[in-house]
Scaffold this active site. Structure first.
Site, mmCIF file in Angstrom:
data_model
loop_
_atom_site.group_PDB
_atom_site.id
_atom_site.type_symbol
_atom_site.label_atom_id
_atom_site.label_comp_id
_atom_site.label_asym_id
_atom_site.label_seq_id
_atom_site.Cartn_x
_atom_site.Cartn_y
_atom_site.Cartn_z
ATOM 1 N N HIS A 98 -9.016 -7.773 -2.606
ATOM 2 C CA HIS A 98 -8.713 -9.181 -2.344
ATOM 3 C C HIS A 98 -9.952 -10.079 -2.387
ATOM 4 C CE1 HIS A 98 -9.663 -8.230 1.989
ATOM 5 N NE2 HIS A 98 -10.136 -9.462 1.963
ATOM 6 N N ASP A 128 -6.251 -1.840 -1.681
ATOM 7 C CA ASP A 128 -7.174 -2.968 -1.536
ATOM 8 C C ASP A 128 -8.620 -2.543 -1.796
ATOM 9 O OD1 ASP A 128 -7.843 -5.622 -1.147
ATOM 10 O OD2 ASP A 128 -8.065 -5.426 1.018
ATOM 11 N N GLY A 199 -15.422 -13.034 5.160
ATOM 12 C CA GLY A 199 -16.719 -12.755 4.552
ATOM 13 C C GLY A 199 -17.177 -11.339 4.813
ATOM 14 N N ASN A 200 -16.660 -10.728 5.897
ATOM 15 C CA ASN A 200 -16.943 -9.312 6.169
ATOM 16 C C ASN A 200 -16.144 -8.390 5.251
ATOM 17 O OD1 ASN A 200 -17.585 -10.089 9.461
ATOM 18 N ND2 ASN A 200 -18.837 -8.531 8.453
ATOM 19 N N SER A 201 -15.052 -8.890 4.702
ATOM 20 C CA SER A 201 -14.174 -8.051 3.887
ATOM 21 C C SER A 201 -14.946 -7.366 2.774
ATOM 22 C CB SER A 201 -13.052 -8.899 3.281
ATOM 23 O OG SER A 201 -12.172 -9.344 4.269
ATOM 24 N N LEU A 256 7.620 11.309 -3.901
ATOM 25 C CA LEU A 256 8.764 12.177 -3.646
ATOM 26 C C LEU A 256 10.074 11.567 -4.113
ATOM 27 C CD1 LEU A 256 8.168 13.707 -0.085
ATOM 28 C CD2 LEU A 256 7.966 14.831 -2.304
ATOM 29 N N GLY A 257 10.152 10.233 -4.100
ATOM 30 C CA GLY A 257 11.404 9.588 -4.477
ATOM 31 C C GLY A 257 12.401 9.555 -3.341
ATOM 32 N N VAL A 258 11.916 9.175 -2.147
ATOM 33 C CA VAL A 258 12.799 9.052 -0.995
ATOM 34 C C VAL A 258 12.520 7.738 -0.276
ATOM 35 C CG1 VAL A 258 13.042 11.531 -0.584
ATOM 36 C CG2 VAL A 258 11.170 10.278 0.511
ATOM 37 N N VAL A 259 13.508 7.273 0.451
ATOM 38 C CA VAL A 259 13.331 6.173 1.400
ATOM 39 C C VAL A 259 13.414 6.794 2.786
ATOM 40 C CG1 VAL A 259 14.266 4.013 2.315
ATOM 41 C CG2 VAL A 259 14.320 4.449 -0.150
ATOM 42 N N ILE A 260 12.409 6.532 3.617
ATOM 43 C CA ILE A 260 12.356 7.161 4.933
ATOM 44 C C ILE A 260 12.372 6.113 6.033
ATOM 45 C CG2 ILE A 260 11.159 9.238 4.143
ATOM 46 C CD1 ILE A 260 8.537 7.951 5.157
#
Length: 458
Positions: A98, A128, A199-201, A256-260
Site C-alpha cells: 500500500h 501487503d 509513514g511507518n508502514s 482447498l476450495g472450501v468456505v469455513i
C-alpha cells in the site's frame, strides 16, 4: 537511596542504542509520486493522514510544491510517504504494497540522504508486501530473524519515517501472535504496542538481537492516530513472498476450495466437540481439491499436517503457505467421530470463486415445528447452487425460525447434522429435534453458506 532505585530501574530496562546504531543505516524512507489531473488535485497537499494542526502547518509552509505541466495537459503529482529496509547489499528493498500502490515513480532515500529511483520487482496485495530494487553495491543491510521464535511479551522496536520524520525509533512488546484481521486471511499478524503512525508502514520491526522479525503494516484505531494496537507482517511470510516475486514475479498459494466459519460454543455442542475449536466447513467447491479429497459440508477440521486449528482463521494461512500439489493430512470430526483425510492442495485462483445463487420457488410446501414453510428446489436450482438436495424457505411465521433470523429465499441443506433431501425429510428431522440443546442448521443465503445454531424450549 533514590539514586540507587533509579539506577536499578535503568539497569532492568533494555538498552536499544547499539541496536539502533547498527540497524538504522539499512532502513530507508520511501516516497512515491502519482500523476493526476489538475481538476482532481486542486490545491491538495500530500495525504498527511491525521497530522496534528501545528505539524500540518509546518509541512504546508515547507513541503515543496509539484511543478505544474503546461496548460492543456495540466497535471499535478500526488505524493505519499512510507518506510522500507534493505535486505541485500545489491539493493533489494522490502516495504508494504500500500506504500507504493499506483505509483508512477518510487524514490528510496538512504540514511546518508542520497536518493535513488527504485524499480518495482513485484507486489502481493494479499499480504501487503512489495519488493523493490535500487542500483547499488555493498549497501547496508538488516539482519533477518525468525518470526516463529517470537514470544508474547518480548521487547521489539520499530524504525521508520512517521509523518516524514526519518529514522524515528519506537519500542514496545509483542502483544499477541497469529492475529487475523478482516480481509487479511493469509497473514498471521504480529500484534504489538509499538507506536506506529502514517509513514511507518513498510518499516522493520526488530527483536532485541537486532534482527527483523516483521514489517510494520497497519494499526487499529478509532481516532485516526495510534491507540496501542499495531500489526506487523511476520518476516517469514514476507520473505516467502519476496522470494517468489523475485523468482516468478507473482505469488502462488495453496487452496482447498472450501468456505469455513468459526466454531462457537453452541456449534461445538451440536457437533459433539468438547470445546470450541477447529474450522467448520460450510461449503465445498465442486471439483475443488477438498471435494476430490472427500471433505464434506459439516466436517470440522481440527488439524492440518499435525498443526492444530484452534481458530478457523488458522487454516487459510497454513493452507496458503503450501504449494500446489502438496499433500495435506487433515484430522476432522464427522458425525461426532474423528477421521483422517488426505487432500492434494490446489493453486489459489486469481479471482475468488463465488457460488451461484438461484431464485427458488417450487410449489410443494411443508409445515413444521420451527415455524417455517419450505419447498423443494427444482433440478435447475440444485444445479445452479451445486446441491443434491435442500429446501428453500417460502414463508417465515412466528416461532424459532423468525427468532434466529431466517428469511424467505434462504436454502436449508442440513439440520441437526443431517442432510436435507426433501421437504418431507426436513419436516421429519425437525419433528425429532432435541429440546434445550444446541442444534445446528446449514443455510445458504445469496449463494453463501454458513452454520447457525438454536435451541428449542418445547
Amino acid at each position: 537511596m533514590l539514586g540507587q532505585v533509579a539506577n536499578a530501574q535503568a539497569e532492568s530496562l533494555p538498552d536499544f542504542t547499539t541496536l539502533v546504531e547498527q540497524a538504522s543505516p539499512a532502513v530507508v524512507n520511501i516516497s512515491t509520486t502519482q500523476k493526476m489531473p489538475e481538476r482532481m488535485a486542486g490545491n491538495q497537499m500530500p495525504d498527511l493522514e491525521g497530522l496534528p494542526p501545528m505539524f500540518r502547518e509546518f509541512f504546508e509552509r515547507n513541503m515543496p510544491r509539484s511543478p505544474q505541466t503546461p496548460r492543456g495537459d495540466r497535471q499535478r503529482e500526488a505524493q505519499s510517504l512510507g518506510s522500507g529496509f534493505i535486505i541485500s547489499d545489491d539493493g533489494y528493498v522490502l516495504t508494504n504494497n500500500h506504500v507504493i500502490a499506483d505509483a508512477d515513480e518510487i524514490i528510496v532515500r538512504l540514511s546518508d540522504r542520497s536518493e535513488l529511483k527504485a524499480k518495482l520487482v513485484g507486489t502481493d496485495p494479499r499480504t501487503d508486501v512489495a519488493l523493490l530494487k535500487i542500483d547499488g553495491k555493498n549497501l547496508p543491510t538488516v539482519k533477518l530473524g525468525d518470526s516463529a521464535k517470537l514470544k508474547v511479551g518480548e521487547w521489539v522496536l520499530a524504525i521508520g519515517s512517521p509523518f516524514g520524520f526519518d529514522h524515528s525509533v519506537t519500542k514496545g512488546i509483542v502483544s499477541a501472535k497469529g492475529r487475523t484481521l478482516p480481509n487479511d486471511t493469509y497473514v498471521p499478524f504480529i500484534q504489538t504496542d509499538v507506536a506506529i503512525n502514517p509513514g511507518n508502514s513498510g518499516g522493520p520491526l526488530f527483536n532485541m538481537d537486532g534482527e527483523v522479525v516483521g514489517i510494520n503494516s497497519q494499526i487499529f484505531t478509532r481516532s485516526g492516530g495510534f491507540m496501542g494496537l499495531s500489526f506487523a507482517i511476520p518476516i517469514d511470510v514476507a520473505l516467502d513472498v519476496s522470494n517468489q516475486l523475485k523468482k516468478d514475479g507473482k505469488v502462488s498459494r495453496g487452496w482447498l476450495g472450501v468456505v469455513i466459519q468459526e466454531v462457537n460454543k453452541d456449534l461445538a455442542e451440536s457437533f459433539g466437540l468438547d470445546k470450541p475449536a477447529g474450522a467448520l466447513v460450510a461449503q465445498v467447491m465442486e471439483d475443488g481439491p477438498a471435494a476430490k479429497g472427500g471433505l464434506q459440508v459439516g466436517d470440522v477440521i481440527l488439524s492440518i499436517n499435525g498443526q492444530p486449528i484452534n481458530m478457523s482463521a488458522d487454516l487459510p494461512h497454513l493452507v496458503g503457505s503450501m504449494k500446489d500439489g502438496a499433500k495435506a493430512k487433515l484430522e476432522v470430526i464427522r458425525g461426532g467421530k474423528r477421521q483422517n483425510l488426505e487432500v492434494t492442495v490446489g493453486a489459489l485462483p486469481d479471482d475468488d470463486q463465488v457460488a451461484a445463487g438461484g431464485a427458488p420457488g417450487a410449489p410443494e410446501r411443508s409445515a413444521n415445528r420451527l415455524g417455517v414453510s419450505v419447498a423443494e428446489l427444482t433440478a435447475e436450482q440444485q444445479k445452479a447452487l451445486e446441491l443434491k438436495g435442500g429446501v428453500v424457505i417460502k414463508e417465515v411465521q412466528d416461532g424459532p425460525a423468525a427468532l434466529i433470523g431466517l428469511q424467505p429465499g434462504d436454502v436449508i441443506t442440513h439440520l441437526n447434522n443431517q442432510a436435507i433431501t426433501s421437504a418431507k425429510g426436513f419436516t421429519d428431522i425437525a419433528k425429532d429435534l432435541p429440546k434445550n440443546r444446541s442444534v445446528s442448521m446449514r443455510v445458504l443465503r445469496q449463494g453463501r453458506a454458513s452454520f447457525i445454531t438454536f435451541k428449542l424450549a418445547d
